[in-house]
Design an enzyme around this catalytic site. Structure first.
Site, PDB file in Angstrom:
ATOM      1  N   ASP A  46       0.824  -1.195   0.000  1.00 38.83           N
ATOM      2  CA  ASP A  46       0.000   0.000   0.000  1.00 38.83           C
ATOM      3  C   ASP A  46       0.867   1.258   0.000  1.00 38.83           C
ATOM      4  OD1 ASP A  46       0.539   0.883   2.741  1.00 38.83           O
ATOM      5  OD2 ASP A  46      -0.702  -0.798   3.390  1.00 38.83           O
ATOM      6  N   ARG A  47       0.239   2.385  -0.198  1.00 33.04           N
ATOM      7  CA  ARG A  47       0.956   3.654  -0.356  1.00 33.04           C
ATOM      8  C   ARG A  47       1.884   3.949   0.816  1.00 33.04           C
ATOM      9  NH1 ARG A  47      -0.666   8.034  -3.484  1.00 33.04           N
ATOM     10  NH2 ARG A  47      -2.709   7.050  -3.724  1.00 33.04           N
TER      11      ARG A  47
END
Length: 238
Positions: free
Chosen positions: A102-103
């Site tokens: 994820d980011r």
């Protein structure tokens, strides 16, 4: 395969654009002799502007993904593909991430255009270990390792318990967690189930392969030895 199609498939341009490269004398052999579109020679001897061609299909890359980048082709903001040469986004077959981070997660990310290799790594039956390093908002209670190893932990909205995972405590709020699954936000949700919160999360290894000395944002092509470290030599395709 004709040279124009070969070079276009590697992302150097459309077939029309690559044809113009030939007309402009930008495509040569390793001795510097100008090539023509109907010439035939091994890929390793072809040069564009004096530089060797990128690797052919079957490419696998190891990247140190920085925080703030998304494993997507279409999301707004910074994408992991932005860290590669622009032509890598135009390759056929296309490069895809092997699973996702994820980011807000950094660390080891693999990309490949080899569908069989991608499936072999992410398939649940492969049991490829992913090792994560975490820092936590609160001190560990001491019973997390037993819970994670039990094979009975059920995450919210899940219908099957997690496979056993191994926790290595490095400090009161610092640990490494080895998992063999890839469920959505799995590591963050595992610690949330214990009443804690992950503040930083980095993937540091897949299988027996680590990040080496790659700094955030750096990447390199994987070797056969690297692939063997991820999935094992007996299982490596080809």
């Amino acid at each position: 395969m004709k040279l124009v199609k070969l070079i276009a498939n590697l992302g150097y341009g459309s077939r029309r654009e690559v044809a113009w490269m030939f007309r402009e004398g930008r495509v040569t052999d390793s001795d510097g002799d100008v090539l023509y579109a109907d010439d035939k020679l091994p890929q390793e001897r072809i040069r564009i502007d004096g530089e060797p061609l990128d690797p052919p299909s079957g490419l696998a890359l190891l990247m140190h993904k920085p925080v703030g980048y998304t494993c997507s082709r279409k999301d707004a903001g910074r994408l992991v593909y932005d860290l590669l040469p622009p032509r890598y986004r135009r390759r056929e077959p296309a490069l895809s991430t092997v699973g996702r981070l994820d980011r807000d997660t950094s660390g080891m990310l693999l990309l490949t255009d080899d569908g069989a290799l991608l499936h072999r790594i992410i398939a649940p039956k492969s049991h490829v270990t992913k090792l994560y390093e975490v820092t936590l908002a609160e001190d560990l209670k001491g019973d997390e390792g037993e819970l994670f190893a039990s094979g009975s932990l059920m995450l919210d909205s899940e219908t099957t318990p997690l496979a056993p995972a191994v926790l290595h405590v490095l400090g009161p709020r610092h640990a490494r967690l080895a998992v063999t699954e890839g469920r959505y936000h799995q590591v963050r949700r595992m610690f949330a189930a214990t009443g804690n919160r992950v503040e930083t999360l980095q993937r540091v290894a897949i299988g027996e392969l680590g990040l080496d000395d790659l700094a955030p944002g750096q990447w390199r092509a994987m070797t056969r030895e690297d692939i063997d470290k991820v999935i094992g030599p007996a299982a490596a395709p080809g």
